[in-house]
Every structure is written in C-alpha cells, then in structure tokens.
Design an enzyme around this catalytic site. Structure first.
Site, PDB file in Angstrom:
ATOM      1  N   CYS A 121       0.836  -1.202   0.000  1.00  0.00           N
ATOM      2  CA  CYS A 121       0.000   0.000   0.000  1.00  0.00           C
ATOM      3  C   CYS A 121       0.871   1.253   0.000  1.00  0.00           C
ATOM      4  CB  CYS A 121      -0.953  -0.004   1.204  1.00  0.00           C
ATOM      5  SG  CYS A 121      -2.164   1.327   1.116  1.00  0.00           S
ATOM      6  N   THR A 389     -31.737   2.816   6.267  1.00  0.00           N
ATOM      7  CA  THR A 389     -32.058   2.828   4.834  1.00  0.00           C
ATOM      8  C   THR A 389     -31.303   1.707   4.131  1.00  0.00           C
ATOM      9  OG1 THR A 389     -30.240   4.347   4.354  1.00  0.00           O
ATOM     10  CG2 THR A 389     -32.388   5.338   4.780  1.00  0.00           C
ATOM     11  N   GLU A 463     -23.235   3.771   1.261  1.00  0.00           N
ATOM     12  CA  GLU A 463     -23.540   2.464   1.862  1.00  0.00           C
ATOM     13  C   GLU A 463     -22.400   1.479   1.609  1.00  0.00           C
ATOM     14  OE1 GLU A 463     -28.383   2.257   1.816  1.00  0.00           O
ATOM     15  OE2 GLU A 463     -27.398   2.307  -0.138  1.00  0.00           O
TER      16      GLU A 463
END
EC number: 1.11.1.-
Length: 492
Positions: A121, A389, A463
């Site tokens: 990374c 939601t 989300e």
C-alpha cells in the site's frame, strides 16, 4: 515508461510504469491520456463525496483537532460520508500516533510503514514516510529493514502473521519478542506495536476497497506526487479501472437486474426474521452451519475474480517493487484459508472463550492506557451505525445485514460465535459480495473497481463505504483477538 524485469530475457517482455512502478506485460499496449481520476476515490464519482456545508465544517474541525498531517487527506474525505464514525476513527488514530504511549513517535510511523508494506500500500507508506521524517526519524532507516535497529526488525514475524494468518500467532512468538536481551520489547511497547500493525493492515483494506486516489501535491507542477500512489494509476486506464470506463457486463457476473436484486435481498431479510421468531436452531445445527460456511469460503477465492475479470493477466504480472519490498521480509507469504482443503485444520477460535469485551479490552487498557476505550468506541460505532435505509428503501432494520458482514470476516479468520446462525451469511451475502469481501479483507491489493461495482448495484456509494468500514474494523478486531490471546497466554 521505462523497461523493467528480473533478467535481460524477461525484461524484453515487460514495461515498468514510472508512476506507480507496476510491472506490466508489453502486449498491453498502454496509452496514457489522463493522469488520474479526479477526486479522493477512483471508485466513487467526485460529486458523490462532496458534502453539505455542515458536514464539511464538522470534518474540517475534526481534521484540525486530530489529523497528524494537518490537512484533509483522501481517506478522511471518503470516511466523511460517515462523520460519526470518522470522529471515532481519527481520535483513536491520533492517540496511537501522537499521544503519550510506550513507543517513540518515529517508531510508530515506521511500524505503520512496515504494516502497509505487507499489502504493497504505497499510499499509506508514503504518508508515513513523511510523518516519520517530521517526527525526527532517521532518514537512513527508509533505505530498508537492514538499516533499522534489531528490535524493530524483530517485529517482522508478528507483522507477517498478523497481516495474513493471525491464527498462527502463539505465546512463543510473544516470548521471543519480550525475552531477547538488549533488543527485547516490554509488554506495553509490544501492545502498542500490535495495535498499530493491526490498524494499518486493516486501513490498507479500506484504502484499496474504496479506491483511494493518490494525494495531490501543490508543489508539483501537475498537482500530483507521482510517488505517492496506491494501486490505481494511469496505467489502470487500459484495464477498465477508472470511473469513466466502468461499464459492467451482466454476463461477466451472472447477476440479475439490480432492482430485483435489491428486492430479493429485502425479502430474504424479512423471511429470516420470521423464521428466527418461529424457531431457534440447536447448538449442534449452529455449529454445523458454521463449519459449512467456513468450508464454502474456501471456494470464494481471488481466483474467481481472475477468471471473471479481464484484469486477471494484469494482476498475474504484478511484481513487488523495491520501494515497497525494502520494508518487509518474506514477501511471498500471504493469506491462506483457515480451513485448508485436505488438511487438518486448526481448532476454531470460539469467540465466547476470548472476547474483545471481556478479555481483549481490559488487557489492552492495562498495558496501554485508554486505547482500549477508544478502540471499543470505534468498534461499537461501526457495528451499530445505521441510517435505517437500504438503497431507495427507508425505515429498514439493517442489523442482520451488518452482523452478517462482520461475522463473515471473522469466519474467514476462523472465529466462531456460538449464538450466531451462519446460515444467514449464505442467505444475505451473494457471491459477488463474498468475493469482494474476501479480496478486500485478505488480498486488498487485488481489489478492482469492477469488483466494487459488481455487488449491490442499486445501493448508494455511502452504503458501500459503510461496508468497507465494517470490513476494516472486523479485520482489525480479528487480528487483535489472536494477538491479545497469545499475550494473555504468555502472562498465565
């Protein structure tokens, strides 16, 4: 592009990207037009990350309070889609990097570099190279592990195991570190190091899973620090890894229309809730379902993604370059499934026998004061975070889905919850999502935008970022449980 390769004959077949240092097959015929996708993420359109003014003000306040670099970096921008969580994250990270603790400041950043290097990374490596030097680190150490003190080098083994196979960590590994004469680690120092390693292994999963872009640098003429890159680069534009070329082929993924996919998931959640109320599975049945899920996770492998995506040949040709490999030993050591095919597998880690709440938390707090409280708050925050939601639906209880995501990560690390019905994992997490979870958690450097796009296509990007936060924290907690259990056994 410059030529690169391991030998003169091999070199003729490869190109080395001067930007991200990826080794690419010459027959890719890469043409570079744009430097990078705009915005903080290569997976999320920039306009999706732009927040309301109140959120921007809150985020800027948190950066001023808790950022070690003093600027709004791309990770923070993407996490700011969930400001409640962001505050917990930044507070705990600031504490482990800057507040009173057993380790000197430069050590903390060098350990972050070592952890990030296990997953190649470069984004995190470059961030902490800067911080290492700013906090008085010795520049020569950045030439590689042979230039660092022996006690830091001694962390290699636990870094490697924590990152890829934490279930192999034993009290003997701990004893070796705390009983090595002049190079020994005190237990508080070791706990601090373990927390940093687990944090940055997990954060690498978030970086790759969210497609975090390199940081812009105002001092460079074109606005980018070309050395500060992760796995997303101009050369990826030839491999469908950019936003503009993100079209999906339904036949590649074998998935139904995204709307009916969403409705089907909602229906399964409703049915599972009703079944749970009607009858409870026996302990024996629960155990059987865990073993079944653990074995099935064997067949959710990155090989699936290689066969499913045109990206495969590209990934096969990736070689770890010297700017990353200098910080690790045994670069070929990687994740292997906890339940290996045809092998006697290790005993399952029964979560009830060693829990974060009853065991890990108190041990961490005793040896490295207050970090336990901050980590606990962060774990609880991400686990309980909900806006009720799901895509276009409101007033939805997503507890079942969040628990399935968290527990599936732990299942891949051999951790079982006696009170959880693992049959729910199979019902709630479809195959493309399982492939994504396993890749982000176990081989994050292989994550592509196609994988990110392939699941929950009707859901909002915020989300999906929430999913990545859950995966990151579940992974960090799994690593900590194995390391802290080994330390507890050393103490008893």
């Amino acid at each position: 592009m410059n030529r690169g390769g391991s030998s003169p004959s091999a070199a003729a077949n490869y190109l080395l990207c001067t930007n991200c240092r990826k080794v690419l097959r010459k027959d890719k015929r890469i043409r570079v037009s744009q430097p990078l996708t705009r915005g903080p993420s290569a997976f999320i359109p920039e306009k999706e990350v732009v927040q309301a003014n109140t959120v921007v003000e809150r985020t800027n306040f948190l950066v001023e309070e808790y950022s070690t670099s003093g600027r709004l970096d791309n990770i923070t921008q993407v996490m700011s889609l969930h400001t409640q969580y962001l505050e917990s994250f930044l507070r705990s990270q600031f504490y482990m990097l800057r507040m009173d603790g057993p380790l000197p400041l430069p050590y903390r950043h060098y350990i972050a570099i070592m952890a990030a290097a296990r997953h190649q990374c470069s984004y995190l490596i470059n961030m902490h190279v800067d911080e290492f030097l700013k906090t008085g680190g010795i520049a020569e150490w950045l030439n590689g592990l042979e230039y660092v003190p022996q006690r830091l080098k001694n962390l290699n083994e636990i870094n490697k195991l924590l990152a890829h196979r934490p279930w192999l960590i034993t009290k003997e590994h701990i004893q070796k570190l705390v009983k090595t004469g002049e190079n020994n680690w005190s237990l508080p120092e070791l706990v601090h190091a373990v927390v940093l390693l687990a944090h940055y292994h997990a954060l690498a999963s978030f970086v790759f899973g969210s497609g975090i872009n390199p940081e812009r640098d105002p001092e460079i003429s074109n606005g980018f620090r070309l050395i500060s890159v992760n796995n997303f680069c101009v050369c990826d534009l030839a491999n469908d890894n950019n936003i503009e070329n993100a079209s999906l082929s339904g036949s590649n993924f074998g998935i139904v229309d995204s709307l009916s996919e969403l409705e089907a998931l909602m229906e399964r959640m409703k049915r599972l809730k009703e079944e749970r109320e009607d009858e409870e599975a026996s302990q024996e049945e629960m155990s059987t379902r865990f073993e079944k899920e653990k074995k099935e996770s064997l067949f959710v492998v990155s090989g699936d993604t290689f066969h499913s995506f045109p990206h495969s040949e590209f990934e096969d040709d990736m070689i770890i370059t010297s700017d990353v490999s200098r910080y690790i030993e045994d670069p070929g050591f990687g994740y292997e499934d906890f339940a290996r095919r045809g092998e006697e597998h290790l005993p399952t880690f029964r979560a009830q026998d060693y829990t974060w709440e009853n065991h890990g938390f108190s041990l961490v707090n005793r040896l490295y004061s207050d970090i336990g409280h901050l980590l606990d708050e962060k774990f609880r925050m991400v686990y309980n975070l909900t806006y009720n939601t799901m895509a276009t639906h409101e007033d939805v209880d997503t507890t079942m889905l969040r628990r399935a995501l968290f527990n599936y990560v732990h299942c891949m690390f051999g951790i079982r919850y006696d009170d959880y019905d693992y049959g729910e994992v199979n019902q709630l997490l479809e195959r493309s999502l399982k492939v994504y979870i396993k890749t982000v958690t176990c081989y994050p450097e292989r994550t592509t935008k196609r994988m990110y796009d392939s699941y929950w296509r009707q859901f909002k990007h915020s989300e999906k970022v929430h999913v990545n936060l859950l995966l990151m924290e579940a992974r960090m907690q799994a690593e900590l449980l194995y390391a802290l259990r080994a330390i507890t056994r050393h103490l008893t």
